[in-house]
Design an enzyme around this catalytic site. Sequence first.
Site, PDB file in Angstrom:
ATOM      1  N   LYS A 138       2.037  -3.276   7.369  1.00  0.00           N
ATOM      2  CA  LYS A 138       2.338  -3.476   5.944  1.00  0.00           C
ATOM      3  C   LYS A 138       3.790  -3.085   5.652  1.00  0.00           C
ATOM      4  O   LYS A 138       4.480  -3.736   4.874  1.00  0.00           O
ATOM      5  CB  LYS A 138       1.383  -2.663   5.061  1.00  0.00           C
ATOM      6  CG  LYS A 138      -0.053  -3.147   5.032  1.00  0.00           C
ATOM      7  CD  LYS A 138      -0.252  -4.551   4.478  1.00  0.00           C
ATOM      8  CE  LYS A 138      -0.038  -4.654   2.983  1.00  0.00           C
ATOM      9  NZ  LYS A 138      -0.398  -6.014   2.473  1.00  0.00           N
ATOM     10  N   TYR A 155      -2.033  -0.392  10.942  1.00  0.00           N
ATOM     11  CA  TYR A 155      -2.150  -1.082   9.646  1.00  0.00           C
ATOM     12  C   TYR A 155      -0.944  -0.771   8.761  1.00  0.00           C
ATOM     13  O   TYR A 155      -0.270  -1.667   8.242  1.00  0.00           O
ATOM     14  CB  TYR A 155      -3.449  -0.667   8.922  1.00  0.00           C
ATOM     15  CG  TYR A 155      -3.439  -1.008   7.449  1.00  0.00           C
ATOM     16  CD1 TYR A 155      -3.499  -2.328   7.014  1.00  0.00           C
ATOM     17  CD2 TYR A 155      -3.348  -0.004   6.476  1.00  0.00           C
ATOM     18  CE1 TYR A 155      -3.473  -2.641   5.662  1.00  0.00           C
ATOM     19  CE2 TYR A 155      -3.324  -0.302   5.118  1.00  0.00           C
ATOM     20  CZ  TYR A 155      -3.379  -1.628   4.712  1.00  0.00           C
ATOM     21  OH  TYR A 155      -3.338  -1.933   3.371  1.00  0.00           O
ATOM     22  N   THR A 186       0.812  -1.217   0.000  1.00  0.00           N
ATOM     23  CA  THR A 186       0.000   0.000   0.000  1.00  0.00           C
ATOM     24  C   THR A 186       0.845   1.267   0.000  1.00  0.00           C
ATOM     25  O   THR A 186       1.989   1.264   0.474  1.00  0.00           O
ATOM     26  CB  THR A 186      -0.900  -0.015   1.260  1.00  0.00           C
ATOM     27  OG1 THR A 186      -1.530   1.236   1.409  1.00  0.00           O
ATOM     28  CG2 THR A 186      -0.096  -0.277   2.532  1.00  0.00           C
ATOM     29  N   ASP A 187       0.241   2.361  -0.458  1.00  0.00           N
ATOM     30  CA  ASP A 187       0.929   3.663  -0.385  1.00  0.00           C
ATOM     31  C   ASP A 187       1.009   4.192   1.047  1.00  0.00           C
ATOM     32  O   ASP A 187       1.776   5.117   1.333  1.00  0.00           O
ATOM     33  CB  ASP A 187       0.230   4.697  -1.288  1.00  0.00           C
ATOM     34  CG  ASP A 187      -1.239   4.935  -0.948  1.00  0.00           C
ATOM     35  OD1 ASP A 187      -1.771   4.259  -0.039  1.00  0.00           O
ATOM     36  OD2 ASP A 187      -1.865   5.803  -1.600  1.00  0.00           O
ATOM     37  N   GLU A 188       0.209   3.590   1.953  1.00  0.00           N
ATOM     38  CA  GLU A 188       0.161   4.123   3.321  1.00  0.00           C
ATOM     39  C   GLU A 188       1.480   3.941   4.071  1.00  0.00           C
ATOM     40  O   GLU A 188       1.709   4.589   5.088  1.00  0.00           O
ATOM     41  CB  GLU A 188      -0.983   3.476   4.109  1.00  0.00           C
ATOM     42  CG  GLU A 188      -2.310   3.696   3.432  1.00  0.00           C
ATOM     43  CD  GLU A 188      -3.517   3.662   4.359  1.00  0.00           C
ATOM     44  OE1 GLU A 188      -3.334   3.576   5.581  1.00  0.00           O
ATOM     45  OE2 GLU A 188      -4.638   3.740   3.836  1.00  0.00           O
TER      46      GLU A 188
HETATM   47  P1  NAD Z   1      -9.776  -7.438   2.079  1.00  0.00           P
HETATM   48  O1  NAD Z   1      -9.833  -7.177   3.540  1.00  0.00           O
HETATM   49  O2  NAD Z   1     -10.985  -7.193   1.248  1.00  0.00           O
HETATM   50  O3  NAD Z   1      -9.325  -8.947   1.815  1.00  0.00           O
HETATM   51  C1  NAD Z   1      -8.362  -9.601   2.584  1.00  0.00           C
HETATM   52  C2  NAD Z   1      -8.488 -11.095   2.347  1.00  0.00           C
HETATM   53  O4  NAD Z   1      -7.449 -11.759   3.095  1.00  0.00           O
HETATM   54  C3  NAD Z   1      -9.818 -11.676   2.842  1.00  0.00           C
HETATM   55  O5  NAD Z   1     -10.340 -12.562   1.875  1.00  0.00           O
HETATM   56  C4  NAD Z   1      -9.436 -12.435   4.095  1.00  0.00           C
HETATM   57  O6  NAD Z   1     -10.285 -13.549   4.385  1.00  0.00           O
HETATM   58  C5  NAD Z   1      -8.017 -12.869   3.789  1.00  0.00           C
HETATM   59  N1  NAD Z   1      -7.217 -13.112   4.984  1.00  0.00           N
HETATM   60  C6  NAD Z   1      -7.090 -12.288   6.061  1.00  0.00           C
HETATM   61  N2  NAD Z   1      -6.287 -12.857   6.980  1.00  0.00           N
HETATM   62  C7  NAD Z   1      -5.893 -14.045   6.459  1.00  0.00           C
HETATM   63  C8  NAD Z   1      -5.035 -15.082   6.925  1.00  0.00           C
HETATM   64  N3  NAD Z   1      -4.437 -15.011   8.116  1.00  0.00           N
HETATM   65  N4  NAD Z   1      -4.820 -16.154   6.125  1.00  0.00           N
HETATM   66  C9  NAD Z   1      -5.433 -16.243   4.912  1.00  0.00           C
HETATM   67  N5  NAD Z   1      -6.269 -15.305   4.438  1.00  0.00           N
HETATM   68  C10 NAD Z   1      -6.483 -14.213   5.205  1.00  0.00           C
HETATM   69  O7  NAD Z   1      -8.547  -6.592   1.559  1.00  0.00           O
HETATM   70  P2  NAD Z   1      -8.283  -5.917   0.130  1.00  0.00           P
HETATM   71  O8  NAD Z   1      -8.780  -4.522   0.158  1.00  0.00           O
HETATM   72  O9  NAD Z   1      -8.710  -6.834  -0.930  1.00  0.00           O
HETATM   73  O10 NAD Z   1      -6.686  -5.831   0.160  1.00  0.00           O
HETATM   74  C11 NAD Z   1      -5.888  -6.919  -0.337  1.00  0.00           C
HETATM   75  C12 NAD Z   1      -4.427  -6.561  -0.195  1.00  0.00           C
HETATM   76  O11 NAD Z   1      -4.157  -5.374  -0.944  1.00  0.00           O
HETATM   77  C13 NAD Z   1      -3.980  -6.257   1.231  1.00  0.00           C
HETATM   78  O12 NAD Z   1      -2.707  -6.796   1.413  1.00  0.00           O
HETATM   79  C14 NAD Z   1      -3.949  -4.743   1.305  1.00  0.00           C
HETATM   80  O13 NAD Z   1      -3.000  -4.305   2.240  1.00  0.00           O
HETATM   81  C15 NAD Z   1      -3.533  -4.389  -0.112  1.00  0.00           C
HETATM   82  N6  NAD Z   1      -3.984  -3.084  -0.596  1.00  0.00           N
HETATM   83  C16 NAD Z   1      -5.303  -2.727  -0.516  1.00  0.00           C
HETATM   84  C17 NAD Z   1      -5.711  -1.500  -1.034  1.00  0.00           C
HETATM   85  C18 NAD Z   1      -7.154  -1.073  -0.982  1.00  0.00           C
HETATM   86  O14 NAD Z   1      -7.438   0.092  -1.314  1.00  0.00           O
HETATM   87  N7  NAD Z   1      -8.086  -1.929  -0.623  1.00  0.00           N
HETATM   88  C19 NAD Z   1      -4.767  -0.646  -1.621  1.00  0.00           C
HETATM   89  C20 NAD Z   1      -3.431  -1.033  -1.672  1.00  0.00           C
HETATM   90  C21 NAD Z   1      -3.053  -2.275  -1.176  1.00  0.00           C
HETATM   91  O1  DAU Z   2      -4.184   3.919   0.442  1.00  0.00           O
HETATM   92  C1  DAU Z   2      -4.374   2.534   0.313  1.00  0.00           C
HETATM   93  C2  DAU Z   2      -5.232   2.049   1.445  1.00  0.00           C
HETATM   94  O2  DAU Z   2      -6.552   2.518   1.196  1.00  0.00           O
HETATM   95  C3  DAU Z   2      -5.237   0.528   1.616  1.00  0.00           C
HETATM   96  O3  DAU Z   2      -3.944   0.109   1.934  1.00  0.00           O
HETATM   97  C4  DAU Z   2      -6.211   0.118   2.709  1.00  0.00           C
HETATM   98  O4  DAU Z   2      -6.277  -1.297   2.779  1.00  0.00           O
HETATM   99  C5  DAU Z   2      -7.580   0.670   2.376  1.00  0.00           C
HETATM  100  O5  DAU Z   2      -8.484   0.376   3.418  1.00  0.00           O
HETATM  101  C6  DAU Z   2      -7.512   2.174   2.156  1.00  0.00           C
HETATM  102  O6  DAU Z   2      -7.244   2.870   3.397  1.00  0.00           O
HETATM  103  P1  DAU Z   2      -7.994   4.241   3.780  1.00  0.00           P
HETATM  104  O7  DAU Z   2      -7.937   4.413   5.236  1.00  0.00           O
HETATM  105  O8  DAU Z   2      -7.524   5.356   2.926  1.00  0.00           O
HETATM  106  O9  DAU Z   2      -9.476   3.852   3.270  1.00  0.00           O
HETATM  107  P2  DAU Z   2     -10.915   4.093   3.916  1.00  0.00           P
HETATM  108  O10 DAU Z   2     -11.921   3.698   2.887  1.00  0.00           O
HETATM  109  O11 DAU Z   2     -11.044   3.496   5.265  1.00  0.00           O
HETATM  110  O12 DAU Z   2     -10.965   5.661   4.091  1.00  0.00           O
HETATM  111  C7  DAU Z   2     -10.781   6.542   2.976  1.00  0.00           C
HETATM  112  C8  DAU Z   2     -10.835   7.962   3.504  1.00  0.00           C
HETATM  113  O13 DAU Z   2     -12.174   8.250   3.945  1.00  0.00           O
HETATM  114  C9  DAU Z   2      -9.940   8.222   4.697  1.00  0.00           C
HETATM  115  O14 DAU Z   2      -9.421   9.532   4.629  1.00  0.00           O
HETATM  116  C10 DAU Z   2     -10.879   8.089   5.900  1.00  0.00           C
HETATM  117  C11 DAU Z   2     -12.188   8.598   5.337  1.00  0.00           C
HETATM  118  N1  DAU Z   2     -13.417   7.985   5.913  1.00  0.00           N
HETATM  119  C12 DAU Z   2     -13.491   6.641   5.963  1.00  0.00           C
HETATM  120  C13 DAU Z   2     -14.617   6.026   6.473  1.00  0.00           C
HETATM  121  C14 DAU Z   2     -14.709   4.518   6.561  1.00  0.00           C
HETATM  122  C15 DAU Z   2     -14.461   8.795   6.327  1.00  0.00           C
HETATM  123  O15 DAU Z   2     -14.390  10.047   6.261  1.00  0.00           O
HETATM  124  N2  DAU Z   2     -15.582   8.188   6.834  1.00  0.00           N
HETATM  125  C16 DAU Z   2     -15.689   6.837   6.943  1.00  0.00           C
HETATM  126  O16 DAU Z   2     -16.742   6.350   7.446  1.00  0.00           O
END
Ligand code: NAD
Ligand code: DAU
Length: 362
Positions: free
Chosen positions: A165, A161, A135-137
């Site tokens: 990561k 988180y 992630t970019d975080e």
């Molecule tokens: P998600 O929470 O939707 O999915 C996570 C999956 O991992 C689920 O299916 C869960 O059951 C599985 N999992 C969790 N713990 C586990 C374990 N111990 N063993 C096996 N499986 C397990 O997450 P996502 O949004 O699809 O993110 C997927 C990956 O991409 C993560 O590594 C996250 O850090 C990264 N990522 C997400 C975003 C985003 O915006 N969602 C952006 C950048 C990177």
């Molecule tokens: O940047 C990549 C990341 O983006 C991934 O690594 C994470 O897995 C993914 O969850 C996401 O993280 P964020 O914290 O940016 O996403 P989230 O959807 O939780 O929140 C997006 C923005 O919106 C953040 O600034 C917080 C704000 N927010 C979020 C929620 C859930 C609100 O204002 N209200 C809300 O109820």
Amino acid sequence: MKNILITGGAGFIGSNFIHHILNHRSTLHITNLDDLTYSGNLDNLKDIQNLDRYHFIKGNICDPEAINCLFQKYTFDTVVHFAAESHVDRSIQNPMQFIETNVVGTANLLRNALVFWEKLEPGQKRTFRFLHVSTDEVFGSLDAGDPPFSETTPYAPNSPYAASKAASDHLVRSYYQTYHFPAIITNCSNNYGPFQFPEKLIPLIILNAIAGKPLPIYGDGRQIRDWLYVLDHCQALLEILEKGKIGETYNIGGNNQPANLDIVRQICSILDELCPESPFRPHSQLIQFVPDRPGHDRRYAMDTRKIEKEIGWQPRENLESGLMKTVKWYLDHPDWVENIQRKPDYQAWMNVNYSQRGAAKR
Ligand code: NAD
Ligand code: DAU
């Protein structure tokens, strides 16, 4: 690539990735290892569950025995590691779960993958890839006017988180440096699209707005994220597997940087247009400011020149088209939504996260 292990393939990005590669690479065989935590959902994969080229294994990446058996039983040429705890707000409530899954789980996966890889024939060793999806975080927060994150920006994670990561990225890097293990790391910005668990901003806002519930905006709503349509991310990962260099990291982003409040307003306008009969129009009347997330990162932005130049990838979707597709998907899949919303642990999470902020319930 012929035989690919995907971890976390029942989650949001993992399930989109499985669909994407099945559609775009006709000879691949996929093994999906997922422990089906609260965000893992086999409904995401219903349409492909009986395909010969796909099979599912329920298992935990932290379980040494299970992962050892997996690598004994199958001969993978590629691992794509998505499995993780992924929600920042949950990491604030329960950081240890994030250390366990994201750090210990990745360490366990790496250790077993290394043992497996070391025993391969030279030709297989050369083509094996371990792609770690991050992630970019990990880069922390930008102020207005700061240049975007590049691949050489120092890590400065601000949430448990992001820190977990970051630790997992460091472990992957160390395996390349120490053992020449053929790993690649990607750092991607915020994804949105079909199958995203409705705890994250975009699906939460869509579903609350449809139901006439408050739309919780943390703090002043002026935080900035770089939004990428999930299938653009999946295409980037596929191209990196095929063209990326081992030991490298690649930033992936959408070059879309609206403030949270603007994105919420955009979703409201789309719903006003798609649901002209809704009693909640204009949906923006539901916006409610709530206390901020602790340690809330102000701004993310990605410098994507490396992936554009070296891999030739660019996002296809813009925010307008991607949001329209996403809102329509949630409107068209009420059963998928209901199956999640009626689960007690989902309700419990909504109460924990929002009742203390004074929103989400009317
Ligand atoms: P998600 O929470 O939707 O999915 C996570 C999956 O991992 C689920 O299916 C869960 O059951 C599985 N999992 C969790 N713990 C586990 C374990 N111990 N063993 C096996 N499986 C397990 O997450 P996502 O949004 O699809 O993110 C997927 C990956 O991409 C993560 O590594 C996250 O850090 C990264 N990522 C997400 C975003 C985003 O915006 N969602 C952006 C950048 C990177
Ligand atoms: O940047 C990549 C990341 O983006 C991934 O690594 C994470 O897995 C993914 O969850 C996401 O993280 P964020 O914290 O940016 O996403 P989230 O959807 O939780 O929140 C997006 C923005 O919106 C953040 O600034 C917080 C704000 N927010 C979020 C929620 C859930 C609100 O204002 N209200 C809300 O109820």
